[in-house]
Motif scaffolding. Structure first.
Motif, PDB file in Angstrom:
ATOM      1  N   GLN A 210       0.827  -1.207   0.000  1.00 32.57           N
ATOM      2  CA  GLN A 210       0.000   0.000   0.000  1.00 32.57           C
ATOM      3  C   GLN A 210       0.861   1.257   0.000  1.00 32.57           C
ATOM      4  OE1 GLN A 210      -2.193   1.505   3.583  1.00 32.57           O
ATOM      5  NE2 GLN A 210      -4.007   0.984   2.367  1.00 32.57           N
ATOM      6  N   ARG A 211       1.903   1.263   0.793  1.00 32.51           N
ATOM      7  CA  ARG A 211       2.776   2.444   0.855  1.00 32.51           C
ATOM      8  C   ARG A 211       3.409   2.727  -0.501  1.00 32.51           C
ATOM      9  NH1 ARG A 211       6.862   3.296   5.882  1.00 32.51           N
ATOM     10  NH2 ARG A 211       7.180   5.547   5.678  1.00 32.51           N
ATOM     11  N   HIS A 215       1.849   5.963  -3.209  1.00 34.28           N
ATOM     12  CA  HIS A 215       2.737   7.078  -3.546  1.00 34.28           C
ATOM     13  C   HIS A 215       3.121   7.102  -5.016  1.00 34.28           C
ATOM     14  CE1 HIS A 215       3.246   7.209   0.892  1.00 34.28           C
ATOM     15  NE2 HIS A 215       3.306   8.497   0.652  1.00 34.28           N
ATOM     16  N   ASP A 216       2.775   6.046  -5.755  1.00 35.88           N
ATOM     17  CA  ASP A 216       3.104   5.990  -7.184  1.00 35.88           C
ATOM     18  C   ASP A 216       2.635   7.234  -7.940  1.00 35.88           C
ATOM     19  OD1 ASP A 216       1.974   5.572  -9.941  1.00 35.88           O
ATOM     20  OD2 ASP A 216       3.088   3.706  -9.855  1.00 35.88           O
ATOM     21  N   ASP A 227       3.283  17.308   4.640  1.00 32.50           N
ATOM     22  CA  ASP A 227       4.203  17.456   5.766  1.00 32.50           C
ATOM     23  C   ASP A 227       5.600  17.871   5.346  1.00 32.50           C
ATOM     24  OD1 ASP A 227       5.114  15.174   4.562  1.00 32.50           O
ATOM     25  OD2 ASP A 227       4.859  13.863   6.293  1.00 32.50           O
ATOM     26  N   GLY A 228       5.790  18.158   4.048  1.00 27.93           N
ATOM     27  CA  GLY A 228       7.093  18.587   3.560  1.00 27.93           C
ATOM     28  C   GLY A 228       7.974  17.459   3.062  1.00 27.93           C
ATOM     29  N   ASP A 229       7.585  16.216   3.342  1.00 26.27           N
ATOM     30  CA  ASP A 229       8.322  15.067   2.827  1.00 26.27           C
ATOM     31  C   ASP A 229       8.064  14.947   1.329  1.00 26.27           C
ATOM     32  OD1 ASP A 229       9.901  12.831   2.720  1.00 26.27           O
ATOM     33  OD2 ASP A 229       8.717  11.649   4.130  1.00 26.27           O
ATOM     34  N   THR A 230       8.735  14.001   0.686  1.00 26.63           N
ATOM     35  CA  THR A 230       8.545  13.809  -0.746  1.00 26.63           C
ATOM     36  C   THR A 230       8.009  12.418  -1.032  1.00 26.63           C
ATOM     37  OG1 THR A 230      10.760  12.922  -1.210  1.00 26.63           O
ATOM     38  CG2 THR A 230      10.510  15.331  -1.170  1.00 26.63           C
ATOM     39  N   PRO A 231       7.184  12.274  -2.068  1.00 29.32           N
ATOM     40  CA  PRO A 231       6.676  10.947  -2.438  1.00 29.32           C
ATOM     41  C   PRO A 231       7.793   9.980  -2.808  1.00 29.32           C
ATOM     42  CG  PRO A 231       5.411  12.679  -3.525  1.00 29.32           C
ATOM     43  CD  PRO A 231       6.605  13.344  -2.902  1.00 29.32           C
ATOM     44  N   VAL A 232       8.864  10.498  -3.422  1.00 28.51           N
ATOM     45  CA  VAL A 232       9.995   9.629  -3.778  1.00 28.51           C
ATOM     46  C   VAL A 232      10.544   8.962  -2.518  1.00 28.51           C
ATOM     47  CG1 VAL A 232      12.381   9.635  -4.580  1.00 28.51           C
ATOM     48  CG2 VAL A 232      10.632  10.820  -5.900  1.00 28.51           C
TER      49      VAL A 232
END
Length: 461
Positions: A210-211, A215-216, A227-232
């Protein structure tokens, strides 16, 4: 962008409540053509892909965000004859390469109102022999005032007799029960999980898959997370964690299946890793350059280094996008989705190996030892943390996370130091690169000095 809205069912005689500031903004007729697979993989996952005549950007994809009432909305221009290729790939984690076809046409007579950062859309919808009226409240403003306005309008709608719609979308209402069947990707169980055996492994696989797949589409879009994080980063973590879980529980699973899936996860994680490493280096460059305000470094040199990192980042993202547009990647998506439904177990019992190797390697670390030895302990700590987390040993997982985080900073500093050293061959940035290198090595010395106290909080396994 994120779309946050509330939907209400109303009858034909319903009258919009009198709310302060509610102003009419227009009236238009819309014709929306929806595309999906034959078995409605998009609709069943809470996603839609449509072409709507009457909008400035006619093509729109809506994707679930995991938060009720909130979806990612992406719009684009394009010909009506077929969905744009970018949009086809944007939903590939849900369609898994299955062809898209027209599944419904909805015609809406829409009246639009605005009140304090909230758009009110009063829609009378026709689709075949079906006719209904629906009112949407969409948050279009920002801040506390807009949210108060949304709350006020919601209460006024309920008092006037409007009922919250049981349907996630107009399309789902038209398609009926077929659109409400479970998605093919089986979600992990919610809440705290206990136990051992196959259920532990099953939930670990579902969490990892799922994770990765959630994020794909966000990786393809390239936008940062709220939250400032990145999908990569998140997708890469998903790949690493699932590979680690499959390794930890390998005795319970068919070895050929496990080996194949881990190999494919390693491949896509490598592409994600190149892009993520460039992300980290660019962020670290700015932080390291600004670390000592009393001894500033040459901003022109920092900009030049960042420019070269930006080029590296762009190339890595291009390679990642190319990789995610291949049959090999679609096959991986299919395998991950299938893995959430059925797992090829080879036995009931399993044993998580004790952390003797981690303890031995950590005990052997020295302040002047090679970076590789410290990195090896980080990898072992990460594996142990994932295993503890999967088994529900939250306290130990938390303490291992502290070890992993500290050694992750060590690894980032070591990689950055080597990178700045490589840039030192350019006379224009050589002095700045040298100073950045020294700051990273100083940070590494600080981490090594702090490590014993962090490690001491982790009781032996």
């Amino acid at each position: 962008m994120l779309e946050e809205e509330l939907k209400f069912d109303v009858d034909e005689d319903f009258v919009l409540p009198d709310v302060d500031g509610l102003t009419a903004k227009g009236h238009k007729k819309l014709t929306a053509t929806y595309y999906d697979t034959a078995d409605l993989r998009l609709a069943r996952s809470g996603a839609t892909l449509r072409h709507r005549v009457g909008d400035e950007l006619p093509w729109t994809v809506k994707l679930p965000s995991g938060v009720p009432g909130v979806r990612h909305e992406i719009s684009s221009a394009g010909l009506k004859t077929r969905p744009p290729a970018d949009f086809v790939w944007l939903v590939a984690s849900l369609t898994r390469g299955a062809p898209l076809r027209r599944v419904a046409v909805l015609r809406s007579d829409r009246r639009v109102f605005l009140a304090g950062g909230v758009e009110v859309a009063d829609d009378r919808v026709l689709s075949g022999r079906m006719a209904f009226r629906e009112i949407e409240l969409e948050l279009v403003g920002e801040g506390a005032a807009a949210r108060r306005s949304l709350s006020t309008l919601e209460k006024a709608m309920r008092r006037a007799g409007a009922e919250p719609s049981p349907w996630p979308s107009k399309l789902a209402r038209v398609l009926g029960d077929r659109a409400l069947r479970p998605p093919d990707l089986v979600a992990p169980a919610e809440g705290k999980q206990r136990g051992t055996g196959q259920e532990v492994v099953r939930q670990a696989i579902r969490r990892g898959a799922q994770r990765i797949l959630w994020h794909d589409p966000l990786v393809r879009l390239g936008d940062p997370l709220p939250d400032g994080d990145t999908p990569v980063h998140q997708m890469r973590v998903g790949c690493r964690r699932l590979r680690s879980d499959l390794r930890t529980f390998s005795e319970m699973l068919d070895p050929e299946w496990t080996g194949s899936l881990r190999e494919e996860l390693k491949w896509i994680a490598g592409l994600l890793g190149a892009a993520r490493d460039a992300e980290v280096l660019r962020a670290r460059l700015q932080a390291t350059a600004a670390a000592d305000s009393l001894a500033p470094v040459d901003p022109a040199a920092v900009a030049a280094i960042d420019g070269r990192l930006a080029e590296r980042h762009a190339l890595a993202l291009k390679a990642l996008d190319d990789g995610m547009r291949t049959e090999r990647y679609v096959a991986l998506v299919e395998a991950l989705t299938a893995a959430t439904r059925e797992q090829p177990f080879a036995g009931e019992a399993f044993g998580v190996p004790p952390d003797k190797k981690l303890e031995a390697k950590a005990s052997a670390l020295t302040a002047d030892g090679p970076d590789e030895a410290w990195h090896r302990v980080r990898i072992l700590a990460k594996r142990a943390r994932y295993a503890a987390d999967a088994l529900g040993h939250k306290g130990r997982a938390k303490r291992l996370a502290a070890v992993q985080e500290l050694l992750g900073e060590h690894q980032d500093a070591a990689v950055a130091a080597q990178t700045w050293l490589e840039f030192g061959g350019d006379p224009a940035v050589a002095v700045t690169a040298g100073r950045l290198f020294e700051r990273e090595r100083a940070r590494i010395r600080e981490i090594r000095a702090a490590f014993p106290s962090v490690w001491a909080k982790l009781e032996p396994s």
